[in-house]
Design an enzyme around this catalytic site. Structure first.
Site, PDB file in Angstrom:
ATOM      1  N   TYR A   1       0.940  -1.507   0.210  1.00 32.83           N
ATOM      2  CA  TYR A   1      -0.178  -0.561  -0.052  1.00 32.83           C
ATOM      3  C   TYR A   1       0.620   1.019   0.007  1.00 32.83           C
ATOM      4  O   TYR A   1       1.794   1.189   0.817  1.00 32.83           O
ATOM      5  CB  TYR A   1      -1.024   0.001   1.246  1.00 32.83           C
ATOM      6  CG  TYR A   1      -0.524   0.134   2.685  1.00 32.83           C
ATOM      7  CD1 TYR A   1      -0.021   1.054   3.045  1.00 32.83           C
ATOM      8  CD2 TYR A   1      -0.467  -1.019   2.666  1.00 32.83           C
ATOM      9  CE1 TYR A   1       0.596   0.264   4.235  1.00 32.83           C
ATOM     10  CE2 TYR A   1       0.344  -0.938   4.634  1.00 32.83           C
ATOM     11  CZ  TYR A   1       0.610  -0.110   5.063  1.00 32.83           C
ATOM     12  OH  TYR A   1       1.106  -0.095   5.962  1.00 32.83           O
TER      13      TYR A   1
ATOM     14  N   ARG B   1       4.580   0.793   0.869  1.00 35.30           N
ATOM     15  CA  ARG B   1       5.428  -0.302   1.899  1.00 35.30           C
ATOM     16  C   ARG B   1       4.889  -1.843   0.929  1.00 35.30           C
ATOM     17  O   ARG B   1       4.079  -2.246   0.570  1.00 35.30           O
ATOM     18  CB  ARG B   1       4.523  -0.712   3.337  1.00 35.30           C
ATOM     19  CG  ARG B   1       4.376   0.890   4.187  1.00 35.30           C
ATOM     20  CD  ARG B   1       5.352   0.918   4.439  1.00 35.30           C
ATOM     21  NE  ARG B   1       6.359   0.206   5.253  1.00 35.30           N
ATOM     22  CZ  ARG B   1       5.875  -1.072   6.063  1.00 35.30           C
ATOM     23  NH1 ARG B   1       4.821  -0.259   7.085  1.00 35.30           N
ATOM     24  NH2 ARG B   1       6.898  -1.383   6.121  1.00 35.30           N
TER      25      ARG B   1
ATOM     26  N   HIS C   1       3.697  -6.993   4.404  1.00 39.57           N
ATOM     27  CA  HIS C   1       3.771  -6.875   5.497  1.00 39.57           C
ATOM     28  C   HIS C   1       2.470  -7.069   6.612  1.00 39.57           C
ATOM     29  O   HIS C   1       1.227  -7.322   6.530  1.00 39.57           O
ATOM     30  CB  HIS C   1       4.368  -6.054   6.182  1.00 39.57           C
ATOM     31  CG  HIS C   1       3.596  -4.970   6.650  1.00 39.57           C
ATOM     32  ND1 HIS C   1       3.779  -3.935   4.874  1.00 39.57           N
ATOM     33  CD2 HIS C   1       2.736  -4.099   7.031  1.00 39.57           C
ATOM     34  CE1 HIS C   1       2.592  -3.007   6.371  1.00 39.57           C
ATOM     35  NE2 HIS C   1       2.544  -2.956   6.879  1.00 39.57           N
TER      36      HIS C   1
ATOM     37  N   HIS D   1       1.629  -7.125  10.920  1.00 38.23           N
ATOM     38  CA  HIS D   1       2.046  -6.586  12.328  1.00 38.23           C
ATOM     39  C   HIS D   1       1.838  -7.339  13.451  1.00 38.23           C
ATOM     40  O   HIS D   1       1.342  -8.280  13.381  1.00 38.23           O
ATOM     41  CB  HIS D   1       1.416  -5.343  12.600  1.00 38.23           C
ATOM     42  CG  HIS D   1       1.376  -4.309  11.644  1.00 38.23           C
ATOM     43  ND1 HIS D   1       2.501  -3.565  11.760  1.00 38.23           N
ATOM     44  CD2 HIS D   1       1.149  -3.774  10.326  1.00 38.23           C
ATOM     45  CE1 HIS D   1       2.745  -2.214  11.328  1.00 38.23           C
ATOM     46  NE2 HIS D   1       1.235  -2.694   9.700  1.00 38.23           N
TER      47      HIS D   1
HETATM   48 FE   LIG Z   1       1.103  -1.697   7.598  1.00 38.78          FE
END
Ligand SMILES: [Fe+2]
Length: 231
Positions: A141, A151, A154, A156
């Site tokens: 995104y 980014r 990923h 979190h």
């Molecule tokens: Fe994130």
């Protein structure tokens, strides 16, 4: 005085890393002052208001229909500095959907929300420190850190530990992602070996035939092989 071993320089993200623009605003300007922990910080655990449900670790089964995207399994072990498993620990994850959109009020990225995907899950490690999630591979995104910033995909992670003061937060990445060399959050851990511990490993053993590809992501809480953590 006995102290916990400190990470080697470069093994953990610094508080201030100017290419990651938000750190310039939030990094403390003064050295930290150690404060004694209060009883409410030392006692626990505090696992939230509801017990963990059957679909909490399967992010593809939290709604009436199947979410869009590539179904994956993310599994691994939680380990201490000597490679011993850390059992019965709350592991929480949150992530964007396959289109790279979070179900969050502050995400106004013009990509679609998925009515069948919330993007949040939790589980507790078993007696051998194992955890396992079924989910959807998150999309990349855009963000506003610098011009044309994106980014890499990923997930979190939050590791609660025995009490609120022991919570650790990190991000898991995917092998071979073209955006990794350009991501300041990934690159703010200076040491390449330490940084690469944030990249999961594609794993046939974790893969379920005809169902989902599998990725292993072991997390080491401290010591020489510690996973980089966000402060
Ligand atoms: Fe994130």
């Amino acid at each position: 005085m006995t102290t916990y071993p400190r990470p080697e320089p470069g093994d953990q993200p610094p508080l201030l890393y100017p290419p990651y623009a938000a750190t310039v605003r939030r990094a403390p300007a003064m050295p930290p002052i150690p404060l004694p922990h209060t009883p409410s910080e030392l006692t626990g655990p505090l696992f939230g208001h509801h017990p963990i449900g059957e679909t909490d670790s399967d992010l593809t089964r939290q709604h009436a229909g199947d979410p869009l995207g590539e179904r994956i399994i993310v599994a691994g072990r939680l380990l201490d500095e000597d490679g011993r498993p850390i059992p019965h620990t709350l592991v929480e994850v949150w992530q964007a959907n396959a289109a790279g959109r979070y179900r969050h009020a502050s995400d106004n990225h013009p990509a679609p929300l998925d009515p069948n995907f919330t993007g949040a899950g939790r589980t507790v490690t078993d007696g051998e420190g194992n955890y396992r999630f079924v989910t959807i591979k998150p999309g990349a995104y855009p963000w506003r850190n610098h011009p044309n910033a994106w980014r890499p995909a990923h997930i979190h992670f939050s590791l609660f530990g025995p009490a609120f003061a022991t919570r650790l937060v990190t991000q898991m990445f995917f092998p071979g992602d073209s955006l990794l060399p350009f991501d300041p959050i990934f690159n703010c851990t200076a040491d390449e070996k330490a940084r690469n511990r944030l990249i999961s490993v594609f794993d046939w053993e974790t893969t379920v035939p005809l169902q989902a590809l599998g990725y292993r992501f072991d997390i080491v809480l401290r010591g020489r092989d510690a996973t980089p953590m966000e402060e």
